[in-house]
Design a protein around this motif. Structure first.
Motif, PDB file in Angstrom:
ATOM      1  N   ARG A   1      20.012 -20.746  10.023  1.00  0.00           N
ATOM      2  CA  ARG A   1      20.279 -22.159   9.736  1.00  0.00           C
ATOM      3  C   ARG A   1      21.443 -22.684  10.572  1.00  0.00           C
ATOM      4  O   ARG A   1      21.424 -23.843  11.027  1.00  0.00           O
ATOM      5  CB  ARG A   1      20.599 -22.344   8.248  1.00  0.00           C
ATOM      6  CG  ARG A   1      19.435 -22.073   7.323  1.00  0.00           C
ATOM      7  CD  ARG A   1      19.735 -22.586   5.919  1.00  0.00           C
ATOM      8  NE  ARG A   1      20.933 -21.973   5.368  1.00  0.00           N
ATOM      9  CZ  ARG A   1      20.939 -20.868   4.633  1.00  0.00           C
ATOM     10  NH1 ARG A   1      19.790 -20.234   4.393  1.00  0.00           N
ATOM     11  NH2 ARG A   1      22.057 -20.389   4.141  1.00  0.00           N
ATOM     12  N   VAL A   2      22.447 -21.861  10.816  1.00  0.00           N
ATOM     13  CA  VAL A   2      23.623 -22.307  11.564  1.00  0.00           C
ATOM     14  C   VAL A   2      23.316 -22.464  13.044  1.00  0.00           C
ATOM     15  O   VAL A   2      23.687 -23.460  13.674  1.00  0.00           O
ATOM     16  CB  VAL A   2      24.785 -21.313  11.359  1.00  0.00           C
ATOM     17  CG1 VAL A   2      25.936 -21.620  12.298  1.00  0.00           C
ATOM     18  CG2 VAL A   2      25.272 -21.371   9.915  1.00  0.00           C
TER      19      VAL A   2
ATOM     20  N   PRO B   1      20.286 -12.591   3.053  1.00  0.00           N
ATOM     21  CA  PRO B   1      20.841 -13.955   3.009  1.00  0.00           C
ATOM     22  C   PRO B   1      21.673 -14.312   4.232  1.00  0.00           C
ATOM     23  O   PRO B   1      21.636 -15.466   4.693  1.00  0.00           O
ATOM     24  CB  PRO B   1      21.704 -13.948   1.734  1.00  0.00           C
ATOM     25  CG  PRO B   1      21.138 -12.866   0.893  1.00  0.00           C
ATOM     26  CD  PRO B   1      20.670 -11.829   1.846  1.00  0.00           C
ATOM     27  N   MET B   2      22.398 -13.342   4.797  1.00  0.00           N
ATOM     28  CA  MET B   2      23.211 -13.647   5.977  1.00  0.00           C
ATOM     29  C   MET B   2      22.340 -13.889   7.200  1.00  0.00           C
ATOM     30  O   MET B   2      22.665 -14.737   8.036  1.00  0.00           O
ATOM     31  CB  MET B   2      24.209 -12.515   6.236  1.00  0.00           C
ATOM     32  CG  MET B   2      25.384 -12.506   5.278  1.00  0.00           C
ATOM     33  SD  MET B   2      26.791 -11.524   5.862  1.00  0.00           S
ATOM     34  CE  MET B   2      26.050  -9.904   5.963  1.00  0.00           C
TER      35      MET B   2
ATOM     36  N   ASP C   1      19.366 -15.237   7.139  1.00  0.00           N
ATOM     37  CA  ASP C   1      18.837 -16.591   6.947  1.00  0.00           C
ATOM     38  C   ASP C   1      19.920 -17.640   7.197  1.00  0.00           C
ATOM     39  O   ASP C   1      19.646 -18.701   7.769  1.00  0.00           O
ATOM     40  CB  ASP C   1      18.283 -16.731   5.533  1.00  0.00           C
ATOM     41  CG  ASP C   1      17.088 -15.824   5.287  1.00  0.00           C
ATOM     42  OD1 ASP C   1      16.431 -15.442   6.271  1.00  0.00           O
ATOM     43  OD2 ASP C   1      16.826 -15.497   4.108  1.00  0.00           O
ATOM     44  N   GLN C   2      21.141 -17.352   6.774  1.00  0.00           N
ATOM     45  CA  GLN C   2      22.235 -18.288   7.003  1.00  0.00           C
ATOM     46  C   GLN C   2      22.534 -18.428   8.490  1.00  0.00           C
ATOM     47  O   GLN C   2      22.764 -19.537   8.984  1.00  0.00           O
ATOM     48  CB  GLN C   2      23.492 -17.815   6.273  1.00  0.00           C
ATOM     49  CG  GLN C   2      24.677 -18.760   6.396  1.00  0.00           C
ATOM     50  CD  GLN C   2      25.924 -18.205   5.736  1.00  0.00           C
ATOM     51  OE1 GLN C   2      25.990 -17.035   5.404  1.00  0.00           O
ATOM     52  NE2 GLN C   2      26.915 -19.051   5.558  1.00  0.00           N
ATOM     53  N   SER C   3      22.492 -17.324   9.219  1.00  0.00           N
ATOM     54  CA  SER C   3      22.714 -17.377  10.660  1.00  0.00           C
ATOM     55  C   SER C   3      21.636 -18.205  11.349  1.00  0.00           C
ATOM     56  O   SER C   3      21.921 -18.946  12.306  1.00  0.00           O
ATOM     57  CB  SER C   3      22.742 -15.962  11.232  1.00  0.00           C
ATOM     58  OG  SER C   3      22.831 -15.967  12.626  1.00  0.00           O
TER      59      SER C   3
ATOM     60  N   ALA D   1      27.656 -15.956  10.000  1.00  0.00           N
ATOM     61  CA  ALA D   1      27.213 -15.942   8.603  1.00  0.00           C
ATOM     62  C   ALA D   1      28.184 -15.078   7.813  1.00  0.00           C
ATOM     63  O   ALA D   1      28.779 -14.142   8.342  1.00  0.00           O
ATOM     64  CB  ALA D   1      25.791 -15.399   8.478  1.00  0.00           C
ATOM     65  N   HIS D   2      28.348 -15.411   6.549  1.00  0.00           N
ATOM     66  CA  HIS D   2      29.230 -14.629   5.689  1.00  0.00           C
ATOM     67  C   HIS D   2      28.647 -14.609   4.283  1.00  0.00           C
ATOM     68  O   HIS D   2      27.876 -15.501   3.891  1.00  0.00           O
ATOM     69  CB  HIS D   2      30.634 -15.227   5.663  1.00  0.00           C
ATOM     70  CG  HIS D   2      30.714 -16.550   4.966  1.00  0.00           C
ATOM     71  ND1 HIS D   2      30.332 -17.736   5.558  1.00  0.00           N
ATOM     72  CD2 HIS D   2      31.096 -16.876   3.702  1.00  0.00           C
ATOM     73  CE1 HIS D   2      30.502 -18.728   4.715  1.00  0.00           C
ATOM     74  NE2 HIS D   2      30.957 -18.245   3.576  1.00  0.00           N
ATOM     75  N   ALA D   3      29.004 -13.588   3.527  1.00  0.00           N
ATOM     76  CA  ALA D   3      28.539 -13.460   2.146  1.00  0.00           C
ATOM     77  C   ALA D   3      29.499 -12.548   1.400  1.00  0.00           C
ATOM     78  O   ALA D   3      30.259 -11.789   2.002  1.00  0.00           O
ATOM     79  CB  ALA D   3      27.119 -12.901   2.088  1.00  0.00           C
TER      80      ALA D   3
END
Length: 291
Positions: A50-51, A43-44, A46-48, A29-31
């Motif tokens: 999803r990935v 947010p990261m 949550d992104q991780s 994840a990145h932001a």
């Protein structure tokens, strides 16, 4: 925002990029934010999710992320957080007065114990107002004759400690970081994420952003992250190929050495030799199909 640059290079308008990397140094994840690093943790995470399709079990963060919002974000997602507070106990003034973290809180008695061994009791409760947050004030009546008064307070009424609702999870995290097992696990953080930033800066030349504007810089950073992950995938595939090639060579050598061992041991059957060759062939075919 204008920030101080590293290595004594002065000040410049800068952004704050952050990444979450796994043990293989792949960015999950990145932001990027204009001013805050702590706001990007939720947010990261949550992104991780999803990935990878699953929630991260444990997150290792440096002292810059010791923040109430980070602690709240990990607690809400049931993620184990390892993050040191930095210099602890810290100092708040140039005179070197004891920081609040030097006072031990005892929830059983709702009191604080100071470095001199005195007890600070609850004096009053303060409700939330437009200017202040909800908190409780603790103090002692024995500060006048204390031998550590010069290092603790200059107030005539003695030292006062304010306890806020977020102090409880902060103290819990401090206790976790004092455990030897937690420190041993946290020591792996540098080996995981620091090579990622080294690769971005040294190999990909990400010493500064070439685009202007937050959205344009986010897209530029995302491209750098994609390039890094592709390079890591190639490196890991090459390592896997080398390992499997070494295993296949050992199997091939073992198959061709089998007749010699069979002559030395007549009780070995030719059927085992045929099965060994067939197993080696099947392994090679499976490996080629995987490529």
């Amino acid at each position: 925002m204008v920030q101080r640059l590293k290595r004594g290079r002065g000040f410049a308008a800068s952004y704050k990029p952050s990444v979450l990397a796994n043990e293989d140094r792949i960015i999950m994840a990145h932001a990027l934010d204009a001013s805050s690093e702590t706001l990007m943790i939720a947010p990261m995470l949550d992104q991780s999710t999803r990935v990878t399709g699953m929630q991260a079990e444990e997150v290792l963060l440096d002292a810059g992320y010791f923040d109430d919002e980070v602690i709240e974000a990990t607690l809400a997602r049931d993620v184990s957080l390892l993050c040191p507070e930095g210099q602890w106990p810290a100092k708040t003034r140039e005179e070197g007065l004891f920081h609040k973290s030097a006072f031990d809180y005892h929830p059983q008695t709702d009191t604080y114990h100071c470095p001199a061994g005195q007890t600070l009791i609850l004096l009053r409760k303060c409700e939330q107002t437009l200017r202040t947050r909800e908190h409780r004030v603790y103090g002692a009546t024995t500060c006048g004759d204390c031998h550590l008064r010069a290092n603790c307070t200059k107030a005539a009424q003695g030292r006062r400690i304010k306890r806020y609702p977020e102090d409880e999870p902060r103290e819990a995290l401090r206790l976790v970081m004092q455990h030897p097992q937690a420190r041993r696990i946290f020591s792996q953080r540098k080996a995981i994420v620091e090579p990622v930033f080294s690769s971005l800066r040294c190999q990909q030349g990400l010493n500064r952003f070439r685009r202007r504007g937050l959205q344009a810089v986010k897209r530029e950073f995302a491209l750098h992250v994609l390039a890094h992950n592709l390079s890591r995938a190639v490196a890991l595939s090459r390592a896997l190929f080398t390992l499997l090639y070494a295993v296949l060579r050992r199997l091939r050598q073992a198959v061709y050495d089998f007749p010699e061992r069979a002559r030395q041991h007549p009780q070995a059957s030719a059927t085992n030799h045929i099965h060994a060759r067939a197993s080696c062939a099947n392994t090679a075919e499976t490996f080629c199909d995987g490529l």
